[in-house]
Design a protein around this motif. Structure first.
Motif, mmCIF file in Angstrom:
data_model
loop_
_atom_site.group_PDB
_atom_site.id
_atom_site.type_symbol
_atom_site.label_atom_id
_atom_site.label_comp_id
_atom_site.label_asym_id
_atom_site.label_seq_id
_atom_site.Cartn_x
_atom_site.Cartn_y
_atom_site.Cartn_z
ATOM 1 N N GLY A 93 0.780 -1.222 0.000
ATOM 2 C CA GLY A 93 0.000 0.000 0.000
ATOM 3 C C GLY A 93 0.811 1.270 0.000
ATOM 4 O O GLY A 93 1.863 1.364 0.622
ATOM 5 N N HIS A 94 0.300 2.270 -0.706
ATOM 6 C CA HIS A 94 0.936 3.582 -0.748
ATOM 7 C C HIS A 94 0.478 4.464 0.409
ATOM 8 O O HIS A 94 1.061 5.524 0.643
ATOM 9 N N PHE A 95 -0.548 4.019 1.128
ATOM 10 C CA PHE A 95 -1.123 4.838 2.186
ATOM 11 C C PHE A 95 -1.227 4.036 3.482
ATOM 12 O O PHE A 95 -1.189 2.809 3.478
ATOM 13 N N GLY A 96 -1.331 4.759 4.590
ATOM 14 C CA GLY A 96 -1.362 4.104 5.882
ATOM 15 C C GLY A 96 0.008 3.690 6.371
ATOM 16 O O GLY A 96 0.125 2.887 7.298
ATOM 17 N N ARG A 97 1.053 4.227 5.790
ATOM 18 C CA ARG A 97 2.434 3.879 6.147
ATOM 19 C C ARG A 97 3.012 4.939 7.078
ATOM 20 O O ARG A 97 2.483 6.040 7.208
ATOM 21 N N LYS A 98 4.138 4.624 7.698
ATOM 22 C CA LYS A 98 4.757 5.546 8.639
ATOM 23 C C LYS A 98 5.745 6.460 7.915
ATOM 24 O O LYS A 98 6.684 5.975 7.293
ATOM 25 N N PRO A 99 5.552 7.778 8.002
ATOM 26 C CA PRO A 99 6.527 8.685 7.373
ATOM 27 C C PRO A 99 7.829 8.697 8.158
ATOM 28 O O PRO A 99 7.833 8.946 9.366
ATOM 29 N N GLU A 100 8.919 8.394 7.473
ATOM 30 C CA GLU A 100 10.243 8.396 8.090
ATOM 31 C C GLU A 100 11.221 9.042 7.126
ATOM 32 O O GLU A 100 11.361 8.599 5.987
ATOM 33 N N GLY A 101 11.894 10.091 7.585
ATOM 34 C CA GLY A 101 12.808 10.795 6.694
ATOM 35 C C GLY A 101 12.065 11.354 5.497
ATOM 36 O O GLY A 101 11.064 12.062 5.639
ATOM 37 N N ASP A 102 12.545 11.020 4.307
ATOM 38 C CA ASP A 102 11.913 11.517 3.084
ATOM 39 C C ASP A 102 10.738 10.658 2.621
ATOM 40 O O ASP A 102 10.030 11.050 1.690
ATOM 41 N N THR A 103 10.528 9.489 3.214
ATOM 42 C CA THR A 103 9.528 8.556 2.708
ATOM 43 C C THR A 103 8.130 8.886 3.230
ATOM 44 O O THR A 103 7.968 9.373 4.344
ATOM 45 N N PHE A 104 7.143 8.624 2.416
ATOM 46 C CA PHE A 104 5.726 8.779 2.739
ATOM 47 C C PHE A 104 5.411 10.142 3.369
ATOM 48 O O PHE A 104 4.716 10.223 4.391
ATOM 49 N N PRO A 105 5.860 11.249 2.767
ATOM 50 C CA PRO A 105 5.559 12.561 3.353
ATOM 51 C C PRO A 105 4.069 12.881 3.355
ATOM 52 O O PRO A 105 3.615 13.698 4.170
ATOM 53 N N TRP A 106 3.311 12.268 2.455
ATOM 54 C CA TRP A 106 1.867 12.490 2.403
ATOM 55 C C TRP A 106 1.126 11.841 3.576
ATOM 56 O O TRP A 106 -0.082 12.031 3.717
ATOM 57 N N GLU A 107 1.845 11.084 4.401
ATOM 58 C CA GLU A 107 1.221 10.484 5.584
ATOM 59 C C GLU A 107 1.409 11.335 6.842
ATOM 60 O O GLU A 107 0.957 10.955 7.929
ATOM 61 N N ARG A 108 2.066 12.472 6.730
ATOM 62 C CA ARG A 108 2.210 13.349 7.889
ATOM 63 C C ARG A 108 0.855 13.942 8.293
ATOM 64 O O ARG A 108 -0.014 14.145 7.445
ATOM 65 N N THR A 109 0.691 14.228 9.555
ATOM 66 C CA THR A 109 -0.524 14.896 10.035
ATOM 67 C C THR A 109 -0.126 16.214 10.701
ATOM 68 O O THR A 109 -0.207 16.370 11.914
ATOM 69 N N ASP A 110 0.297 17.150 9.859
ATOM 70 C CA ASP A 110 0.824 18.416 10.359
ATOM 71 C C ASP A 110 0.054 19.627 9.837
ATOM 72 O O ASP A 110 0.532 20.765 9.934
ATOM 73 N N LEU A 111 -1.144 19.400 9.308
ATOM 74 C CA LEU A 111 -1.918 20.503 8.749
ATOM 75 C C LEU A 111 -3.152 20.848 9.579
ATOM 76 O O LEU A 111 -3.927 21.728 9.193
#
Length: 412
Positions: free
Chosen positions: A385-403
């Motif tokens: 899956g492309h979603f539901g993953r843990k953002p680490e470093g440069d990977t999966f930045p779209w999974e951040r919850t900072d908005l």
């Protein structure tokens, strides 16, 4: 929305033939972006019995011969480029774990039919003069999030992925001896008042070593799978009424590309939301981030996830649409399925404002630069899956919850 229902999602492992193809295609994307962050890539992969074939279009200056800028058929590649591409392909197959008679990283036959990007596509995508970068193709893209799991993903898909990830981790760590790379899972949950309350059926088919289809060895494999399921799913969802189908065909020794041909982009529902959300139809793997099939699907997930994470809705779907060569999206649509704390029209305005402020807008350039997508981060997206993953470093930045704070501020 219906409150009470059964719903099912499936996942497939990294060794599934289509996922082998996806991972190879994304490894090629990563290779090109590592050479030139402005690379253009549209790489398709075919896998079958002891054979891998690449086709598609690229633009990556360090990889072609500067003395032959016309992309001549027999003089396209820079010295060593073809060899590096082949090494990349074989390394992916080796990492997955294929060392079988019908598909082996060392002995497979490899063919490369990649060629230069169409100049007519390039002129629409590239920026020039007062023209911003345009979308790499027309299309519609969806992002989704819900509060069914801590990852803000549909529970049926989240558990399906995690079952196979555990099988993969145990196989690579040699914790069990009978697992082979190819596998599929499927989870059916009963929902009441929109929340999962029981697992009614679990399906797991895993490629296995010889003799694990009968007697004590088959029982060992099935007991192992049931324990993995028990480790992954919340205990309250499992009961004596849960029905298990473990290797229901009986024998699964021939798998992967030897058992079934694989192609890039054939598991788009596995890649996204397991059928719980609409899908625009475009695959992700093998595409650089100027292709909005990929980048716009990532940014809409980012925005939808932040809406749910901020408590502004329990469920959120976002759609955007693009025309090839045009930078601004044609439409933006937000639907919280009756779960939003404010009207959806207000959320649409807030999403547009936050995207412009925090990302530079929903243009291909804004998405790419705002999320940092011009990096070799894609092979890890191509399984589970492309979603539901843990953002680490440069990977999966779209999974951040900072908005969350920005969205609430935009809503006033």
């Amino acid at each position: 929305m219906r409150a009470n229902y059964l719903f099912t999602s499936e996942s497939v492992s990294e060794g599934h033939p289509d996922k082998v193809s996806d991972q190879i295609s994304d490894a090629i994307v990563d290779l090109m972006l590592s050479k030139d962050p402005e690379s253009r890539v549209a790489c398709e992969t075919l896998t079958t019995t002891n054979r891998v074939v690449l086709a598609g279009e690229i633009r990556c200056k360090p990889m072609y011969d500067e003395d032959k800028p016309e992309w001549e058929a027999n003089g396209f590649w820079a010295p060593g480029a073809q060899e590096e591409i082949e090494e990349t392909v074989r390394a992916v197959v080796k990492d997955i774990g294929y060392e079988q008679d019908g598909f082996h990283w060392k002995t497979l036959e490899f063919s490369n039919y990649l060629h230069g990007q169409s100049a007519h596509i390039a002129q629409g995508v590239d920026s020039s003069g007062n023209k911003d970068e345009g979308a790499g193709d027309q299309g519609i893209m969806f992002g989704f999030a819900c509060d069914e799991t801590p990852d803000l993903m549909p529970a049926t898909l989240d558990y399906s992925h995690k079952i196979l990830q555990r099988l993969s981790a145990d196989r690579h760590a040699a914790k069990v001896s009978f697992l082979e790379p190819d596998a599929k899972s499927q989870v059916t949950l009963r929902f009441e008042n929109g929340q999962p309350v029981a697992a009614t059926a679990i399906v797991v088919s895993t490629q296995h070593a010889p003799e694990y289809d009968d007697g004590e060895k088959e029982a060992e494999l099935k007991a192992y799978v049931k324990q993995v399921v028990a480790d992954i799913l919340p205990a309250e969802l499992l009961s004596d009424e849960t029905v298990y189908h473990i290797n229901p065909t009986g024998t699964f020794e021939i798998g992967g590309p030897d058992g079934d041909a694989g192609l890039t982009g054939r598991k788009i529902i596995v890649d996204t939301y397991g059928g719980a959300s609409p899908h625009g139809g475009g695959a992700f793997s093998g595409k650089d981030p100027t292709k909005v099939d990929r980048s716009a699907a990532y940014v809409t997930r980012y925005l939808a996830k932040n809406i749910v994470a901020a408590g502004l809705a329990k469920r959120c779907t976002i759609q955007v649409a693009y025309a090839i060569g045009v930078s601004e999206p044609l439409s933006l649509y937000v639907d919280t399925h009756g779960t939003g704390s404010v009207p959806d029209e207000q959320l649409e305005q807030a999403v547009a404002a936050v995207a412009k402020d925090k990302l530079g807008g929903l243009t291909p350039r804004g998405i790419r630069e705002g999320l940092g997508l011009n990096k070799p981060i894609y092979r890890t997206t191509a399984a589970y899956g492309h979603f539901g993953r843990k953002p680490e470093g440069d990977t999966f930045p779209w999974e951040r919850t900072d908005l969350g704070d920005a969205l609430k501020a935009a809503l006033g």
